[in-house]
Design an enzyme around this catalytic site. Sequence first.
Site, mmCIF file in Angstrom:
data_model
loop_
_atom_site.group_PDB
_atom_site.id
_atom_site.type_symbol
_atom_site.label_atom_id
_atom_site.label_comp_id
_atom_site.label_asym_id
_atom_site.label_seq_id
_atom_site.Cartn_x
_atom_site.Cartn_y
_atom_site.Cartn_z
ATOM 1 N N ASP A 62 23.959 -91.336 -54.295
ATOM 2 C CA ASP A 62 24.385 -90.502 -55.486
ATOM 3 C C ASP A 62 24.579 -88.926 -54.978
ATOM 4 O OD1 ASP A 62 24.095 -92.423 -57.064
ATOM 5 O OD2 ASP A 62 22.249 -92.089 -57.928
ATOM 6 N N ASP A 68 18.692 -81.027 -59.649
ATOM 7 C CA ASP A 68 18.197 -82.328 -59.092
ATOM 8 C C ASP A 68 16.995 -81.997 -58.133
ATOM 9 O OD1 ASP A 68 19.408 -84.575 -60.340
ATOM 10 O OD2 ASP A 68 21.178 -84.324 -58.945
ATOM 11 N N GLU A 90 13.215 -89.840 -55.760
ATOM 12 C CA GLU A 90 14.390 -90.218 -55.615
ATOM 13 C C GLU A 90 15.093 -89.424 -54.668
ATOM 14 O OE1 GLU A 90 16.886 -90.878 -59.259
ATOM 15 O OE2 GLU A 90 18.896 -90.876 -58.193
ATOM 16 N N GLU A 91 14.801 -88.177 -54.803
ATOM 17 C CA GLU A 91 15.869 -87.152 -53.970
ATOM 18 C C GLU A 91 15.180 -86.893 -52.392
ATOM 19 O OE1 GLU A 91 17.956 -86.772 -55.368
ATOM 20 O OE2 GLU A 91 17.696 -87.031 -57.319
ATOM 21 N N ASP A 109 11.431 -90.100 -60.573
ATOM 22 C CA ASP A 109 12.842 -89.681 -60.431
ATOM 23 C C ASP A 109 12.553 -88.283 -61.015
ATOM 24 O OD1 ASP A 109 15.426 -89.234 -61.172
ATOM 25 O OD2 ASP A 109 15.627 -91.146 -62.096
ATOM 26 N N LEU A 111 14.832 -86.007 -61.961
ATOM 27 C CA LEU A 111 15.755 -85.549 -62.950
ATOM 28 C C LEU A 111 16.747 -86.812 -63.199
ATOM 29 C CD1 LEU A 111 16.502 -83.243 -64.839
ATOM 30 C CD2 LEU A 111 18.418 -82.769 -63.322
ATOM 31 N N ASP A 112 16.220 -87.644 -64.211
ATOM 32 C CA ASP A 112 16.932 -88.820 -64.479
ATOM 33 C C ASP A 112 18.212 -88.310 -65.308
ATOM 34 O OD1 ASP A 112 17.523 -91.838 -64.800
ATOM 35 O OD2 ASP A 112 16.948 -91.178 -66.965
ATOM 36 N N GLU A 273 12.185 -95.972 -61.447
ATOM 37 C CA GLU A 273 12.842 -95.849 -62.937
ATOM 38 C C GLU A 273 12.430 -97.208 -63.496
ATOM 39 O OE1 GLU A 273 17.172 -93.754 -62.315
ATOM 40 O OE2 GLU A 273 17.114 -95.613 -61.457
HETATM 41 O O1 F6P Z 1 19.483 -92.354 -62.747
HETATM 42 C C1 F6P Z 1 20.617 -93.156 -62.998
HETATM 43 C C2 F6P Z 1 21.346 -93.137 -64.330
HETATM 44 O O2 F6P Z 1 21.715 -91.589 -64.600
HETATM 45 C C3 F6P Z 1 20.646 -93.380 -65.824
HETATM 46 O O3 F6P Z 1 19.874 -92.433 -66.118
HETATM 47 C C4 F6P Z 1 21.772 -93.899 -66.543
HETATM 48 O O4 F6P Z 1 21.179 -95.063 -67.477
HETATM 49 C C5 F6P Z 1 22.676 -94.453 -65.653
HETATM 50 O O5 F6P Z 1 22.683 -93.951 -64.255
HETATM 51 C C6 F6P Z 1 24.139 -94.105 -65.992
HETATM 52 O O6 F6P Z 1 24.698 -94.974 -65.217
HETATM 53 P P1 F6P Z 1 26.715 -95.048 -65.444
HETATM 54 O O7 F6P Z 1 27.077 -93.657 -65.268
HETATM 55 O O8 F6P Z 1 26.971 -95.843 -64.319
HETATM 56 O O9 F6P Z 1 26.672 -95.386 -66.888
HETATM 57 MN MN MN Z 2 17.685 -91.856 -62.580
#
Ligand code: F6P
Ligand code: MN
Length: 345
Positions: A62, A68, A90-91, A109, A111-112, A273
């Site tokens: 990612d 982040d 995560e980072e 995580d 910054l989700d 997560e």
């Molecule tokens: O951390 C991963 C994330 O950003 C989640 O918060 C979110 O549900 C998902 O990815 C979104 O993924 P996509 O862009 O594939 O829909």
């Molecule tokens: Mn996340």
Amino acid sequence: MTNFEELSDWLRGWAGVDASRRDIADTVLALADVGREISALVAAGPLAGDQSGIVGENSDGDLQKLLDLASHRDVLAALANAPVAHVGSEEAPEPVTLNSGAPLAVAVDPLDGSSNIGVNLPMGTIFSILPALAAGAEASFRQTGRNQLAAGFLVYGPMTELALTVGSGTHVFVLDRRDETFRLVNGAASIPHATDEFSINASNYRHWNEALRAYIDDCLAGDEGVRTKNFNMRWYGSLVAEASRILTRGGVFLYPADQRHGYGDGRLRLVYEANPIAFLVEQAGGAASCGSGAILDQVPDDLHQRVPLIFGAWEEVERIERYLNDPHSMGDHAPLFGRRGLFRA
Ligand code: F6P
Ligand code: MN
């Protein structure tokens, strides 16, 4: 608003004189404090500089944005003053050891939902608090989610919210901007058993297996199909925001495995997560599954491993597991009748 109990008072009441609980309480408070700082940064948007600048790539491929990494650094700094031995983020490719000998390990995580940086949509911080094992940092993060002592997430949205469990229900706190304290607004979040609202990134439809497509097809058929009711769909691209909505009004969320390269176990990460979300969801009466068993029973073999994630209303989660594993159990309305044998990707 003074009727709403403050987080620090709530934690003090829960911990009492129990030293282990006090360690957990101090760690949750440290995370709530840093969440308040990240929330201010998120709310400032471009006023705080270009937060969406790409500065690297994490171990999962990612892209890492400035915000982040700022969140990651702030979380590490906050936990350095808490009884935390190891942080798995995560980072960072490897766990970071902060205070050797301290009793707790925190998977985070920072910054989700960071694809929402710069577009004024919710993001958050997810955390899982585990006992630090004598065997070291990596072993500490290979414990199943059942060993979690506490888990939670913050959402930086219209409200800054903290959802928290210490293993006796799920509690929701909201940041009161007037005095910068988190206050309890729901002492017992409860996810209704049934739902007519689902969350999935439907742009991946062609990459799903036959069973999952059949499930979504049946939802989309609404009251003209085997479900005999109409469904609504929501997708924010932010796991914390979806989880917050589901804890509040119910629903079901899916990030399944699919046939894209690298998505054989979905997209989301088990340790920082899926596990904390699953703990919160189970404590609110819902279910969380990887499609073939409870998330909390999965044994991680790596801090960053991915897992398919389905959570929310338990009746719906069970139904999805049946579609994925046993098309015959759908009876006369078997959605895969005539398609048996095609249901594996
Ligand atoms: O951390 C991963 C994330 O950003 C989640 O918060 C979110 O549900 C998902 O990815 C979104 O993924 P996509 O862009 O594939 O829909
Ligand atoms: Mn996340």
